[in-house]
Design an enzyme around this catalytic site. Structure first.
Site, short mmCIF file in Angstrom:
data_model
loop_
_atom_site.label_atom_id
_atom_site.label_comp_id
_atom_site.label_asym_id
_atom_site.label_seq_id
_atom_site.Cartn_x
_atom_site.Cartn_y
_atom_site.Cartn_z
CB ALA A 279 -7.86 -1.95 -7.08
CB SER A 280 -7.11 0.20 -2.32
OG SER A 280 -5.86 0.83 -2.53
CE1 TYR B 106 -9.79 -4.66 -2.95
CE2 TYR B 106 -7.75 -5.56 -3.83
CZ TYR B 106 -8.52 -4.47 -3.49
OH TYR B 106 -8.03 -3.20 -3.68
CD GLU C 238 -4.13 -7.07 -7.08
OE1 GLU C 238 -4.95 -6.17 -6.82
OE2 GLU C 238 -4.23 -8.24 -6.66
NE ARG D 77 2.34 -2.46 -1.99
CZ ARG D 77 2.34 -1.16 -2.28
NH1 ARG D 77 3.43 -0.44 -2.07
NH2 ARG D 77 1.26 -0.59 -2.75
#
Length: 341
Positions: A72-73, A194, A284, A290
Site C-alpha cells: 500500500a505505501s 491511514y 495486514e 511488525r
C-alpha cells in the site's frame, strides 16, 4: 477456513524497489525511465520472498488464504503522472498474480489502480479490466486521496468515481478503501494518514447517498474502520442530523470493516459495536506494525488471537473468518468452490 482479506506484498524482492527508484529518478531527469522488461524477478526469487515471511506466518497462525495486493505505501499515486502510475501498477499487479499462481491455494490477487492526482478515475479501467479478466483479481484497492495526504480529490460519493463503481458492479468485485504514503508532514503515513482516511471515507459515505445509485456496491474500510467503532454514537447522531436513515440501513448493507486492530480492547470494541456480518478477518501482515508486543509476547498483527479471545459466538466467528469474505468477494467464493473448498 480462515481468510485474510488484507494482505500486501511487503516482502517483494529488492529488484522491485530498485526499478521504482529508477522510475522516480527519471522524473527528475536522471536518465530514461525503466521499462517493464527491465524488471527481472524469477519464480525462485518470488518463493524466497514469501515462504519465510507471509507463508510462514500464515502457517503458524492457521490462516488458509490471503487476498494479496501490491504494498500500500508503495502505491504512491502522487508520484509523477498517470503514465508513471500506470507502469508501476502494472508491475505490482503482475507480481501479485505470479505469487498467486505459484501458490493458488494460499494467495489470490487484488488489484492496485493507476490513480493519479487530478486525473479522471476512468483512466484506471483498462488496468482494472486486465487484472480481473487476465489475473483473476477478486477485488481492488481504491485510494480516496491520490495526492498523498493533501486530500485534493473529491469525496468518494462524487460522480467522478462512478466509472470505477460501474465496472466494480459489472465484475461483482469489492474495493478496499486504502490510501498510500503521506507526503504531508502533519500526517504520519501508517499512524495517522491511514486511520484518518478510514474515518474520512466512512463519513463521506454517511454524508452521501452513493448506495442508492449502486445498491450492490461493496466497500471494505480497513484497520477496523479507523475511529468509526469508537465514535459510533457520533456517526449515528450525525446521520440523524443530516436526515439520513440509521447506519444499519444507510451504509451497512454495503460497507464492511476488517480486523486489523492490534490490541485486545480495540478488537473487543469492534466486535461489540459493528454487526458481525459486517466484519472480515484480516491481519495486514507483514505490514505497518511488525513487532512483538512485550505485554503479550505475541506479534501485534496476530489478529486471530484477539478474535478467539473475544466474546464471539461460534456462528459469528465462523462468519468473520470465512463466510463474510465469501459473500463480499463472490469471485473468491467461486474460486474456492472450484478448488473444492
Amino acid at each position: 477456513m480462515i481468510i485474510d482479506c488484507h494482505g500486501h506484498y511487503t516482502t517483494a524482492p529488492p529488484a522491485l524497489a530498485a526499478w521504482r527508484e529508477r522510475q522516480i529518478a527519471a522524473l527528475d531527469g536522471a536518465g530514461a525511465p525503466p521499462v517493464r522488461g527491465d524488471l527481472r524477478i524469477s519464480d525462485d526469487e518470488l518463493r524466497e520472498s514469501v515462504e519465510p515471511n507471509q507463508l510462514r506466518l500464515m502457517d503458524e497462525r492457521g490462516i488458509d488464504l490471503t487476498i494479496f495486493s501490491p504494498r500500500a505505501s508503495f502505491m504512491a499515486h502522487h508520484v509523477g503522472g498517470f503514465e508513471t502510475s500506470a507502469a508501476w501498477a502494472a508491475i505490482g499487479n503482475e507480481l501479485c498474480h505470479r505469487v498467486s499462481t505459484l501458490y493458488p491455494e494460499r494467495f489470490v490477487p487484488a488489484a492496485m489502480l493507476p490513480q493519479s492526482p487530478g486525473v479522471d478515475p476512468a483512466t484506471c479501467l483498462p488496468e482494472l479490466t486486465r487484472c480481473v479478466e487476465e489475473y483473476g483479481a477478486v477485488a481492488l484497492n481504491l485510494n480516496p486521496d491520490p495526492s498523498g495526504g493533501h486530500w485534493t480529490a473529491p469525496p468518494l460519493t462524487d460522480r467522478s468515481w462512478y466509472p470505477i463503481y460501474e465496472k466494480m458492479v459489472e465484475y461483482d468485485v469489492p474495493a478496499m478503501v486504502h490510501v498510500s504514503t503521506s507526503v504531508n508532514p502533519a500526517f504520519h503515513t501508517t499512524g495517522a494518514h491511514y486511520l484518518n482516511a478510514d474515518t474520512t471515507a466512512f463519513m463521506q459515505l454517511v454524508q452521501g447517498d452513493l448506495f442508492a445509485d449502486f445498491p450492490t456496491l461493496r466497500l471494505i474500510i480497513p484497520h477496523g474502520g479507523g475511529a468509526v467503532p469508537y465514535h459510533w454514537g457520533r456517526f449515528r447522531g450525525l446521520a440523524m442530523a443530516l436526515g439520513k436513515p440509521e447506519l444499519e440501513e444507510h451504509v451497512l448493507n454495503n460497507v464492511f470493516f476488517d480486523t486489523c486492530v492490534y490490541h485486545q480492547p480495540g478488537s473487543d470494541l469492534l466486535f461489540e459495536v459493528v454487526p458481525a456480518r459486517n466484519i472480515l478477518f484480516a491481519s495486514e501482515m507483514i505490514g505497518a506494525v511488525r513487532g512483538v508486543d512485550p505485554r503479550t509476547g505475541h506479534h501485534f498483527d496476530d489478529t486471530r488471537r484477539y478474535a478467539e479471545a473475544a466474546d464471539l459466538s461460534e456462528a459469528d466467528w465462523a462468519a468473520i473468518r470465512e463466510h463474510n469474505a465469501r459473500a463480499v468477494y463472490p469471485r473468491l467464493d467461486a474460486l474456492l468452490k472450484g478448488q473444492g473448498r
